[in-house]
Write a protein that holds these residues in place. Structure first.
Motif, mmCIF file in Angstrom:
data_model
loop_
_atom_site.group_PDB
_atom_site.id
_atom_site.type_symbol
_atom_site.label_atom_id
_atom_site.label_comp_id
_atom_site.label_asym_id
_atom_site.label_seq_id
_atom_site.Cartn_x
_atom_site.Cartn_y
_atom_site.Cartn_z
ATOM 1 N N ALA A 94 56.823 25.053 -16.439
ATOM 2 C CA ALA A 94 57.259 26.402 -16.788
ATOM 3 C C ALA A 94 58.468 26.766 -15.953
ATOM 4 O O ALA A 94 58.805 26.082 -14.977
ATOM 5 N N TRP A 95 59.130 27.839 -16.358
ATOM 6 C CA TRP A 95 60.092 28.506 -15.501
ATOM 7 C C TRP A 95 59.475 29.823 -15.068
ATOM 8 O O TRP A 95 58.723 30.442 -15.833
ATOM 9 N N ALA A 96 59.780 30.251 -13.876
ATOM 10 C CA ALA A 96 59.251 31.507 -13.352
ATOM 11 C C ALA A 96 60.395 32.446 -13.019
ATOM 12 O O ALA A 96 61.366 32.051 -12.363
ATOM 13 N N VAL A 97 60.289 33.672 -13.487
ATOM 14 C CA VAL A 97 61.212 34.733 -13.086
ATOM 15 C C VAL A 97 60.573 35.487 -11.930
ATOM 16 O O VAL A 97 59.384 35.799 -11.954
ATOM 17 N N VAL A 132 65.419 32.650 -10.997
ATOM 18 C CA VAL A 132 64.703 31.855 -12.002
ATOM 19 C C VAL A 132 64.445 30.488 -11.397
ATOM 20 O O VAL A 132 65.355 29.866 -10.844
ATOM 21 N N HIS A 133 63.200 30.028 -11.476
ATOM 22 C CA HIS A 133 62.788 28.769 -10.866
ATOM 23 C C HIS A 133 62.159 27.849 -11.899
ATOM 24 O O HIS A 133 61.426 28.310 -12.784
ATOM 25 N N PRO A 193 60.273 25.424 -20.832
ATOM 26 C CA PRO A 193 59.141 25.040 -21.677
ATOM 27 C C PRO A 193 58.262 26.254 -21.971
ATOM 28 O O PRO A 193 57.813 26.457 -23.097
ATOM 29 N N VAL A 194 58.038 27.083 -20.962
ATOM 30 C CA VAL A 194 57.341 28.363 -21.045
ATOM 31 C C VAL A 194 57.881 29.205 -19.901
ATOM 32 O O VAL A 194 58.261 28.663 -18.858
#
Length: 424
Positions: A94-97, A132-133, A193-194
């Protein structure tokens, strides 16, 4: 890392710097980036330029100050190469904000204001950045940074000039900064991806709509007071008398807060799910997933605007999945998320994605306490962006060493075969 560990990694670091900082035009600037990264990674409580220069055998405070605060090298190009290099290596789930705060004294550090400071858990004088990670269970890497410019800075020409904020940069809400970052990453050929985020973003209907319009799946946290309709609720159209404005479709029953809806199913409806192995054993709790329709004026307006023919909109609100957690030792559900992933997504997958933000919190400790993310003492826009990019590079290098020290990476733009240029 102590001085001996840093020295042992010098050869690998040199190759990393040659690739990641290939866009930096001057050889001496690339050498300073190598020096700065070693200073960030070397043991020491403070990672200010003065403190690092004193610890480094080749440290020169004046040179490093100039490199970070006055040099014109483009940090965006460096971050792009880090993202291109690290995303394939990490294979994120995933990506995390997220956003991160930097407590500050005074009022002249770029974009500083009295606002909520997550680092202190209260209103305080600080800077705030949106990030964003890319995230997996084993590692994460920052891909983008946006410094939040408070409204008070938008029309303050004196402070803007002194700190070097570009003319085109003004106040922009954090959720918009997050979407801007995602759009820029998409221009680089990188898509999540999510996407996962905390309630500060997940509660925002505009943010969720922005992800939906971009075709991005999400699992985002929300507050317990967010109102929703059950998935099987349908709007009705009141009869029209023939006079005045025609009535609009409306849901007959009032929406319920997600806390009441989840608790109303009873503890027995929640099933135990294990999402990862923790340091003290399996991480598990009890969860329930329900299909719901987020309510509220904003949700209604966005749904109507997205309709093929807004004038004939049937009033049906979009359907998403509500995930609720009710730990065994709690008297009621404690946490909630919304997801637009397919309705048949296994609950174990939803839970794993909902909980994957733990990795960001884990790695932020290294970024802040180990690598000095919040130790920058300069005041300028240019210096802040250079510093966070250099910290990102140091973190990426250490992450790369932990994951696969000798793995191949995609070709650097500086080493790719050249192709004939075309003239327009």
């Amino acid at each position: 890392m102590d001085a001996h560990e840093v020295n042992r990694a010098r050869a690998q670091l040199a190759l990393f710097v040659a690739d990641v900082f290939a866009s930096v035009p001057r050889k001496d600037q690339r050498a300073k980036s190598d020096c700065y990264l070693r200073g960030l990674m070397m043991d020491g409580r403070r990672k200010s330029i003065q403190a690092m220069a004193e610890r480094l055998p080749d440290g020169n405070e004046q040179n490093l100050q100039q490199f970070v605060n006055q040099s014109t090298w483009d940090p965006v190009l460096v971050r792009r190469r880090i993202a291109e290099r690290m995303v394939p290596r990490l294979g994120p789930d995933a990506w995390a904000v997220d956003d991160v705060s930097f407590p500050k004294d005074g009022r002249m550090s770029v974009a500083v204001a009295h606002q909520y400071c997550g680092a202190l858990g209260k209103q305080a004088n600080c800077q705030v950045a949106v990030s964003v990670h890319a995230v997996s269970d084993t590692a994460s890497v920052p891909l983008q940074w946006r410094l939040f410019v408070p409204e008070e800075w938008a029309d303050d020409p004196v402070r803007r000039r002194k700190t070097g904020i570009p003319d085109e940069v003004g106040h922009r809400e954090k959720w918009r900064l997050a979407l801007d970052s995602i759009d820029e990453l998409a221009e680089w050929g990188l898509v999540p991806p999510v996407l996962v985020a905390d309630a500060g973003y997940g509660q925002n209907a505009d943010f969720r709509d922005g992800l939906e319009r971009r075709g991005i799946g999400y699992v985002v946290a929300i507050r317990s007071d967010m109102s929703v309709h059950p998935h099987d609720a349908l709007p009705t159209l009141p009869p029209w008398s023939g006079n005045g404005r025609k009535p609009q479709p409306r849901y007959r029953d009032k929406p319920s807060p997600v806390a009441a809806l989840a608790a109303g199913h009873g503890r027995q409806a929640f099933a135990e799910v294990t999402w990862r192995e923790g340091s003290r054993g399996p991480m598990r709790s009890r969860f329930l997933s329900l299909r719901v329709r987020p309510a509220g004026i904003k949700s209604r307006r966005l749904a109507k605007a997205a309709a093929t023919d807004p004038g004939r909109w049937d009033g049906v609100l979009p359907e998403v999945t509500l995930l609720a957690e009710w730990p065994a030792d709690a008297e009621a559900p404690t946490d909630y998320w919304l997801s637009n992933l397919p309705a048949d997504t296994p609950i174990a997958d939803l839970v794993r994605l909902a909980k994957i933000r733990w990795r960001i919190e884990h790695d932020y400790r290294e970024l802040k306490h180990g690598l000095g993310l919040d130790h920058f003492e300069g005041r300028s826009w240019n210096g802040w962006h250079h510093h966070v990019t250099l910290v990102t590079a140091a973190h990426a290098f250490l992450t790369e060493q932990r994951l696969a020290p000798k793995a191949d990476t995609p070709d650097s733009p500086s080493t790719r075969p050249s192709t004939p240029s075309r003239t327009c």
